[in-house]
Scaffold this active site. Structure first.
Site, PDB file in Angstrom:
ATOM      1  N   GLU A 207       0.931  -1.789  -0.476  1.00 55.22           N
ATOM      2  CA  GLU A 207      -0.091  -0.139   0.189  1.00 55.22           C
ATOM      3  C   GLU A 207       0.868   1.064   0.057  1.00 55.22           C
ATOM      4  O   GLU A 207       1.703   1.423   0.634  1.00 55.22           O
ATOM      5  CB  GLU A 207      -0.719   0.162   1.221  1.00 55.22           C
ATOM      6  CG  GLU A 207      -1.774   1.204   1.251  1.00 55.22           C
ATOM      7  CD  GLU A 207      -2.656   0.992   2.553  1.00 55.22           C
ATOM      8  OE1 GLU A 207      -3.286   2.072   2.449  1.00 55.22           O
ATOM      9  OE2 GLU A 207      -3.376  -0.021   3.511  1.00 55.22           O
ATOM     10  N   LYS A 223      -8.910  -1.293   1.085  1.00 57.30           N
ATOM     11  CA  LYS A 223      -9.582  -1.515   2.459  1.00 57.30           C
ATOM     12  C   LYS A 223     -10.646  -3.361   1.176  1.00 57.30           C
ATOM     13  O   LYS A 223     -10.801  -2.481   0.712  1.00 57.30           O
ATOM     14  CB  LYS A 223     -10.526  -0.421   2.839  1.00 57.30           C
ATOM     15  CG  LYS A 223     -10.255  -0.029   3.880  1.00 57.30           C
ATOM     16  CD  LYS A 223      -9.771  -0.577   4.669  1.00 57.30           C
ATOM     17  CE  LYS A 223      -9.931  -0.288   6.150  1.00 57.30           C
ATOM     18  NZ  LYS A 223      -8.621  -0.884   6.435  1.00 57.30           N
TER      19      LYS A 223
END
Length: 394
Positions: A207, A223
């Protein structure tokens, strides 16, 4: 044998370890030129100190819209930058949470130059043994914390909160090969190792917390997680709960970037794209904006730290709940780690991350809680995320 023993510290240069996001042209060729570390007892503003320290070594980051030239006359090629979740919370004006379970600094900057290409040592790997894991909370305690967050959402205090658990294990021997193995996991966009006196961090994060390149700010929040099967991918794409949670964090990240971007330039280039990390599918979006004139590193860190995908919305309210519910601090997990060069900056969010100090190896994992969260499913998701990390450290 522990990392705080002199023989282990002196052995570190025998193995090439590169921090996450180091440019390909620098990989395997770095030599440390200077280092600065910060702990809360030191006081002051660590973001401002980091910016000043980098400037003193030729990396001027007071205006990220106008980067310096690529080649520094003194041979400095860039620096590794690490900011813990607790330090990020302090920069944001939020609650830092429980104490760090690992003996690590909360901020570290390591400036590097180039040396001739080096090669890892040959022969059998050094001895390494890791003991059994000790969890910071039981599955029942984790589930109870999920329920507490759902109740807070029901009261209108927060919309989403990312709960994180911790585990530690004693070890003997040299931990660096295990940490390097962690950094090579599939999908580790920010794979690498950062070492310090008596500590080390290994990262396998996919990420992007913040990237600055060519006058553009980029963040890629993740997410939503499912097993990396055809059924898991279809389930993730069809999940209203996961999509709602994801969009909440996208909106939070848009707001964070808007604080440091040229007015009206924030845009979502890619929404809810499914990508793979090890044996998991994860949903990722890409948000970009134009850098505002005069934006410096310190103000950028204050705007984006700690990352919204590992805190929640609203961010400061989420930090208050996390400080009350998480039994130990996040340490090296859920912070920022990456590379600062003369002409770009690239920091990953330290999910899928482990740290070692002189006594133990530490790991962290968690997930976002919404009103629709099922406590048992959230406990299982955190276990799925940490399994590849723990396996790499075996």
């Amino acid at each position: 044998m522990s990392m705080n023993r002199p023989d282990v510290v002196e052995a570190l240069p025998r193995m090439v370890v590169d921090p996450p996001a180091v440019p390909a042209s620098c990989r395997g060729r770095l030599v440390e030129r200077a280092r600065w570390q910060w702990r809360p007892a030191d006081g002051g503003d660590p973001a401002a100190y980091a910016e000043q320290f980098l400037a003193e070594h030729g990396l001027h980051l007071r205006d990220l819209r106008r980067p310096a030239r690529r080649h520094h006359p003194h041979g400095i090629c860039g620096a590794a930058l690490y900011v813990s979740a607790a330090a990020g919370a302090l920069l944001a004006g939020g609650a830092p949470g429980a104490a760090n379970p690992a003996d690590l600094p909360e901020v570290a900057v390591v400036v590097y130059g180039h040396t001739e290409a080096t090669h890892p040592r040959t022969g059998p790997p050094p001895p390494w043994w890791r003991g059994p894991w000790t969890e910071s909370w039981s599955p029942r305690q984790h589930a109870a914390a999920v329920t507490a967050i759902r109740e807070a959402i029901g009261r209108g205090e927060v919309y989403q909160v990312n709960l994180v658990g911790h585990a530690s294990a004693t070890y003997t021997g040299d931990p660096l090969p295990a940490l390097a193995r962690l950094g090579r996991l599939p999908g580790a966009r920010y794979g690498g190792v950062l070492t310090g006196p008596g500590w080390a961090i290994g990262c396998a994060s996919p990420e992007t917390l913040i990237e600055v390149r060519g006058g553009t700010l980029t963040t890629r929040p993740i997410k939503g997680t499912r097993p990396a099967t055809a059924a898991g991918r279809a389930d993730l794409l069809a999940s209203a709960k996961e999509r709602a949670e994801h969009i909440m964090i996208v909106d939070l990240e848009r707001n964070d970037l808007a604080r440091v971007a040229r007015t009206g330039s924030v845009r979502v280039d890619d929404l809810f794209s499914v990508r793979r990390w090890c044996d998991l599918w994860q949903a990722e979006s890409t948000i970009r904006a134009d850098v505002a004139d005069g934006l410096g590193l310190a103000d950028l860190l204050r705007a984006v730290c700690p990352g919204g995908s590992v805190t929640g919305a609203p961010k400061l309210a989420a930090l208050d709940h996390l400080a009350a519910l998480e039994p130990v601090g996040r340490g090296a997990g859920m912070g920022a780690l990456g590379w600062v060069g003369p002409d770009h900056l690239d920091l990953g969010l330290t999910i899928r991350t482990a740290a070692v100090d002189g006594d133990a190896v530490h790991v962290w994992a968690g997930g976002g809680i919404t009103w629709d969260s099922d406590p048992a499913a959230e406990v299982a998701e955190a276990a799925a995320k940490t399994t590849p990390v723990r396996t790499a450290l075996t």
